[in-house]
Design an enzyme around this catalytic site. Structure first.
Site, PDB file in Angstrom:
ATOM      1  N   GLU A 120      -9.379 -10.169  -8.138  1.00  0.00           N
ATOM      2  CA  GLU A 120      -8.459  -9.051  -7.904  1.00  0.00           C
ATOM      3  C   GLU A 120      -7.267  -9.094  -8.875  1.00  0.00           C
ATOM      4  O   GLU A 120      -6.838  -8.053  -9.368  1.00  0.00           O
ATOM      5  CB  GLU A 120      -7.969  -9.082  -6.452  1.00  0.00           C
ATOM      6  CG  GLU A 120      -9.099  -8.800  -5.463  1.00  0.00           C
ATOM      7  CD  GLU A 120      -8.725  -9.090  -4.010  1.00  0.00           C
ATOM      8  OE1 GLU A 120      -7.562  -9.486  -3.748  1.00  0.00           O
ATOM      9  OE2 GLU A 120      -9.600  -8.929  -3.138  1.00  0.00           O
ATOM     10  N   HIS A 125      -2.028  -5.495   1.341  1.00  0.00           N
ATOM     11  CA  HIS A 125      -3.287  -6.207   1.083  1.00  0.00           C
ATOM     12  C   HIS A 125      -2.937  -7.615   0.629  1.00  0.00           C
ATOM     13  O   HIS A 125      -1.960  -7.806  -0.090  1.00  0.00           O
ATOM     14  CB  HIS A 125      -4.071  -5.509  -0.040  1.00  0.00           C
ATOM     15  CG  HIS A 125      -5.181  -6.369  -0.594  1.00  0.00           C
ATOM     16  ND1 HIS A 125      -6.424  -6.443  -0.003  1.00  0.00           N
ATOM     17  CD2 HIS A 125      -5.221  -7.229  -1.648  1.00  0.00           C
ATOM     18  CE1 HIS A 125      -7.182  -7.301  -0.680  1.00  0.00           C
ATOM     19  NE2 HIS A 125      -6.474  -7.792  -1.683  1.00  0.00           N
ATOM     20  N   LYS A 171       0.829  -1.208   0.000  1.00  0.00           N
ATOM     21  CA  LYS A 171       0.000   0.000   0.000  1.00  0.00           C
ATOM     22  C   LYS A 171       0.869   1.265   0.000  1.00  0.00           C
ATOM     23  O   LYS A 171       2.080   1.191   0.229  1.00  0.00           O
ATOM     24  CB  LYS A 171      -0.927  -0.040   1.218  1.00  0.00           C
ATOM     25  CG  LYS A 171      -1.933  -1.205   1.178  1.00  0.00           C
ATOM     26  CD  LYS A 171      -2.884  -1.159   2.375  1.00  0.00           C
ATOM     27  CE  LYS A 171      -3.909  -2.289   2.306  1.00  0.00           C
ATOM     28  NZ  LYS A 171      -4.941  -2.159   3.386  1.00  0.00           N
ATOM     29  N   TYR A 196     -12.317  -2.843  -3.739  1.00  0.00           N
ATOM     30  CA  TYR A 196     -12.889  -2.834  -2.387  1.00  0.00           C
ATOM     31  C   TYR A 196     -14.418  -2.840  -2.401  1.00  0.00           C
ATOM     32  O   TYR A 196     -15.040  -2.373  -1.438  1.00  0.00           O
ATOM     33  CB  TYR A 196     -12.369  -1.628  -1.604  1.00  0.00           C
ATOM     34  CG  TYR A 196     -10.956  -1.796  -1.069  1.00  0.00           C
ATOM     35  CD1 TYR A 196     -10.616  -2.881  -0.246  1.00  0.00           C
ATOM     36  CD2 TYR A 196      -9.960  -0.866  -1.351  1.00  0.00           C
ATOM     37  CE1 TYR A 196      -9.331  -3.036   0.257  1.00  0.00           C
ATOM     38  CE2 TYR A 196      -8.667  -1.012  -0.842  1.00  0.00           C
ATOM     39  CZ  TYR A 196      -8.357  -2.100  -0.035  1.00  0.00           C
ATOM     40  OH  TYR A 196      -7.087  -2.244   0.464  1.00  0.00           O
ATOM     41  N   ASN A 203      -1.993  -0.210   7.046  1.00  0.00           N
ATOM     42  CA  ASN A 203      -1.474  -1.503   7.494  1.00  0.00           C
ATOM     43  C   ASN A 203      -0.583  -2.173   6.454  1.00  0.00           C
ATOM     44  O   ASN A 203      -0.425  -3.391   6.447  1.00  0.00           O
ATOM     45  CB  ASN A 203      -2.634  -2.413   7.941  1.00  0.00           C
ATOM     46  CG  ASN A 203      -3.647  -2.619   6.837  1.00  0.00           C
ATOM     47  OD1 ASN A 203      -3.429  -2.198   5.702  1.00  0.00           O
ATOM     48  ND2 ASN A 203      -4.741  -3.286   7.156  1.00  0.00           N
TER      49      ASN A 203
HETATM   50  P1  IDP Z   1      -7.842  -7.001   5.421  1.00  0.00           P
HETATM   51  O1  IDP Z   1      -6.986  -6.048   4.600  1.00  0.00           O
HETATM   52  O2  IDP Z   1      -7.104  -7.504   6.616  1.00  0.00           O
HETATM   53  O3  IDP Z   1      -8.467  -8.099   4.583  1.00  0.00           O
HETATM   54  P2  IDP Z   1     -10.483  -5.759   5.447  1.00  0.00           P
HETATM   55  O4  IDP Z   1     -11.477  -5.952   6.530  1.00  0.00           O
HETATM   56  O5  IDP Z   1     -10.740  -6.447   4.136  1.00  0.00           O
HETATM   57  O6  IDP Z   1      -9.045  -6.123   6.024  1.00  0.00           O
HETATM   58  O7  IDP Z   1     -10.384  -4.187   5.204  1.00  0.00           O
HETATM   59  C1  IDP Z   1      -9.738  -3.670   4.056  1.00  0.00           C
HETATM   60  C2  IDP Z   1      -8.839  -2.542   4.476  1.00  0.00           C
HETATM   61  O8  IDP Z   1      -9.633  -1.460   4.957  1.00  0.00           O
HETATM   62  C3  IDP Z   1      -7.896  -2.857   5.632  1.00  0.00           C
HETATM   63  O9  IDP Z   1      -6.724  -3.520   5.218  1.00  0.00           O
HETATM   64  C4  IDP Z   1      -7.615  -1.470   6.184  1.00  0.00           C
HETATM   65  O10 IDP Z   1      -6.671  -0.779   5.375  1.00  0.00           O
HETATM   66  C5  IDP Z   1      -8.965  -0.803   6.019  1.00  0.00           C
HETATM   67  N1  IDP Z   1      -9.817  -0.928   7.211  1.00  0.00           N
HETATM   68  C6  IDP Z   1     -10.479  -2.032   7.653  1.00  0.00           C
HETATM   69  N2  IDP Z   1     -11.166  -1.795   8.772  1.00  0.00           N
HETATM   70  C7  IDP Z   1     -10.946  -0.489   9.053  1.00  0.00           C
HETATM   71  C8  IDP Z   1     -11.397   0.371  10.116  1.00  0.00           C
HETATM   72  O11 IDP Z   1     -12.150  -0.015  11.016  1.00  0.00           O
HETATM   73  N3  IDP Z   1     -10.963   1.670  10.081  1.00  0.00           N
HETATM   74  C9  IDP Z   1     -10.143   2.141   9.090  1.00  0.00           C
HETATM   75  N4  IDP Z   1      -9.702   1.370   8.083  1.00  0.00           N
HETATM   76  C10 IDP Z   1     -10.095   0.061   8.061  1.00  0.00           C
HETATM   77 MG    MG Z   2      -9.846  -7.926   3.014  1.00  0.00          MG
END
Ligand code: IDP
Ligand code: MG
Length: 140
Positions: free
Chosen positions: A134, A123, A13, A53, A120
């Site tokens: 994807e 992805h 990212k 997304y 984080n």
């Molecule tokens: P993942 O990347 O671990 O699969 P997902 O639930 O698919 O997590 O969420 C996609 C992305 O959205 C996350 O990697 C993170 O960057 C962001 N995200 C998820 N939950 C939150 C939140 O509660 N607050 C802000 N950003 C979030």
């Molecule tokens: Mg995800």
């Protein structure tokens, strides 16, 4: 290719690229024994991110997430290996980098920069169907 060989989409990212962690993240993927079979750097459009997304559309973090992901270059990687979809998710660690386990990419290298949870670093596709979908979006 054995029956369990899969391909997954990994994204470094914008926070990972900006912090100069692309090499460290690719190193961890290769050290685990997975194969990098394609790679490109791109600043994604909103349309690409909305498709990528789609499952999160309407959630409170969706708009800020798309804005963050469009804020700079992303490295998209096609990674191949035995059970690599779940294997990379394990290397990445849980979604919130503040509490992701030490030893994982997010746990070792991620933190609460800016909005909670959002930055984080990586992805990884979460299932064979999402990986195929994807990979088709990012390596059209
Ligand atoms: P993942 O990347 O671990 O699969 P997902 O639930 O698919 O997590 O969420 C996609 C992305 O959205 C996350 O990697 C993170 O960057 C962001 N995200 C998820 N939950 C939150 C939140 O509660 N607050 C802000 N950003 C979030
Ligand atoms: Mg995800």
């Amino acid at each position: 290719m054995s029956a369990h060989t899969e391909e997954t989409l990994v994204l470094v990212k914008p926070d990972g690229v900006e912090r100069g962690l692309t090499g460290e993240i690719l190193r961890r993927i290769e050290s685990k024994g997975y194969e990098i079979v394609d790679l490109r750097m791109v600043t994604p459009t909103r349309d690409l991110l909305a498709a990528h997304y789609a499952e999160h559309e309407g959630k409170p973090f969706f708009e800020p997430l798309v804005e963050f992901m469009a804020s700079g270059p992303v490295v998209a990687v096609r990674v191949r290996g035995q059970r690599v979809i779940e294997g990379f998710r394990s290397l990445a660690g849980t979604t919130d980098p503040t509490t992701a386990a030490p030893g994982t990419i997010r746990g070792d290298l991620g933190r609460d920069w800016g909005a909670p949870v959002q930055r984080n670093l990586v992805h990884g596709s979460d299932a064979p169907e999402s990986a195929a979908r994807e990979l088709g979006l990012w390596f059209a």
